[in-house]
Design a protein around this motif. Structure first.
Motif, PDB file in Angstrom:
ATOM      1  N   ILE A   1       4.185   3.444  -2.186  1.00 16.93           N
ATOM      2  CA  ILE A   1       2.777   3.510  -2.569  1.00 16.93           C
ATOM      3  C   ILE A   1       2.641   2.939  -3.979  1.00 16.93           C
ATOM      4  O   ILE A   1       3.486   3.166  -4.841  1.00 16.93           O
ATOM      5  CB  ILE A   1       2.267   4.957  -2.482  1.00 16.93           C
ATOM      6  N   GLY A   2       1.582   2.184  -4.190  1.00 17.44           N
ATOM      7  CA  GLY A   2       1.364   1.528  -5.471  1.00 17.44           C
ATOM      8  C   GLY A   2       1.805   0.079  -5.487  1.00 17.44           C
ATOM      9  O   GLY A   2       1.493  -0.656  -6.422  1.00 17.44           O
ATOM     10  N   THR A   3       2.506  -0.357  -4.441  1.00 12.62           N
ATOM     11  CA  THR A   3       2.950  -1.746  -4.355  1.00 12.62           C
ATOM     12  C   THR A   3       1.734  -2.658  -4.195  1.00 12.62           C
ATOM     13  O   THR A   3       0.807  -2.354  -3.448  1.00 12.62           O
ATOM     14  CB  THR A   3       3.910  -1.931  -3.171  1.00 12.62           C
ATOM     15  N   VAL A   4       1.735  -3.754  -4.914  1.00 14.22           N
ATOM     16  CA  VAL A   4       0.636  -4.721  -4.862  1.00 14.22           C
ATOM     17  C   VAL A   4       1.112  -5.938  -4.075  1.00 14.22           C
ATOM     18  O   VAL A   4       2.159  -6.516  -4.393  1.00 14.22           O
ATOM     19  CB  VAL A   4       0.188  -5.132  -6.276  1.00 14.22           C
ATOM     20  N   VAL A   5       0.351  -6.297  -3.035  1.00  9.63           N
ATOM     21  CA  VAL A   5       0.734  -7.382  -2.130  1.00  9.63           C
ATOM     22  C   VAL A   5      -0.438  -8.334  -1.908  1.00  9.63           C
ATOM     23  O   VAL A   5      -1.588  -8.005  -2.183  1.00  9.63           O
ATOM     24  CB  VAL A   5       1.200  -6.826  -0.761  1.00  9.63           C
TER      25      VAL A   5
ATOM     26  N   MET B   1      -3.488  -3.111  -2.949  1.00 14.64           N
ATOM     27  CA  MET B   1      -2.515  -2.118  -3.382  1.00 14.64           C
ATOM     28  C   MET B   1      -2.317  -1.089  -2.278  1.00 14.64           C
ATOM     29  O   MET B   1      -3.284  -0.539  -1.749  1.00 14.64           O
ATOM     30  CB  MET B   1      -2.969  -1.397  -4.648  1.00 14.64           C
ATOM     31  N   ILE B   2      -1.059  -0.840  -1.927  1.00 18.52           N
ATOM     32  CA  ILE B   2      -0.748   0.150  -0.895  1.00 18.52           C
ATOM     33  C   ILE B   2      -1.066   1.537  -1.426  1.00 18.52           C
ATOM     34  O   ILE B   2      -0.625   1.918  -2.504  1.00 18.52           O
ATOM     35  CB  ILE B   2       0.735   0.060  -0.488  1.00 18.52           C
ATOM     36  N   MET B   3      -1.880   2.287  -0.647  1.00 20.96           N
ATOM     37  CA  MET B   3      -2.239   3.648  -1.052  1.00 20.96           C
ATOM     38  C   MET B   3      -1.885   4.694  -0.011  1.00 20.96           C
ATOM     39  O   MET B   3      -2.153   5.876  -0.198  1.00 20.96           O
ATOM     40  CB  MET B   3      -3.718   3.738  -1.427  1.00 20.96           C
ATOM     41  N   GLY B   4      -1.256   4.275   1.081  1.00 24.89           N
ATOM     42  CA  GLY B   4      -0.806   5.207   2.106  1.00 24.89           C
ATOM     43  C   GLY B   4       0.092   4.501   3.096  1.00 24.89           C
ATOM     44  O   GLY B   4       0.044   3.279   3.224  1.00 24.89           O
TER      45      GLY B   4
ATOM     46  N   TYR C   1       3.707  -8.668  -5.239  1.00 25.55           N
ATOM     47  CA  TYR C   1       3.523  -8.926  -6.662  1.00 25.55           C
ATOM     48  C   TYR C   1       4.185  -7.871  -7.537  1.00 25.55           C
ATOM     49  O   TYR C   1       4.695  -8.180  -8.604  1.00 25.55           O
ATOM     50  CB  TYR C   1       2.032  -9.005  -7.007  1.00 25.55           C
ATOM     51  N   ALA C   2       4.140  -6.604  -7.103  1.00 26.87           N
ATOM     52  CA  ALA C   2       4.736  -5.516  -7.886  1.00 26.87           C
ATOM     53  C   ALA C   2       5.084  -4.378  -6.941  1.00 26.87           C
ATOM     54  O   ALA C   2       4.319  -4.057  -6.040  1.00 26.87           O
ATOM     55  CB  ALA C   2       3.755  -5.028  -8.947  1.00 26.87           C
TER      56      ALA C   2
END
Length: 95
Positions: free
Chosen positions: A8-12, A22-25, A67-68
């Motif tokens: 969670i929090g990964t930016v794609v 941004m992944i939130m779940g 990206y992150a």
């Protein structure tokens, strides 16, 4: 591409998209089809959550670029192991 679910929090960037998400779940079901399992739900980045109608459901194979990476610690790594196993079982039961 990394194996299994991303934290969670990964930016794609999704394929055929120009806006980052941004992944939130993880391991999500759609309200339209409760049989379908999606790897992730996400929101626009950097805006964040803008409402239920601005949530995106997507799978690993739809990700074009990372990206992150989101936050990773021992708790997240243990969760990832369990979630990877569960989502694989759920997707296999759909077939």
């Amino acid at each position: 591409m990394l194996e299994g679910l991303l934290p969670i929090g990964t930016v794609v960037l999704l394929k055929e998209s120009t806006k980052r998400v941004m992944i939130m779940g993880v391991c999500q079901r759609s309200t339209d089809n409760d049989r379908a399992i999606w790897d992730y739900c996400g929101c626009f980045y950097p805006e964040g959550y803008l409402g239920a109608d601005k949530i995106f459901l997507f799978n690993n194979d739809q990700i074009d670029r990372i990206y992150a990476l989101g936050y990773q610690d021992a708790e997240q790594q243990e969760f990832k192991k369990k979630a990877d196993h569960i989502i694989a079982e759920l997707k296999n039961s759909e077939e």
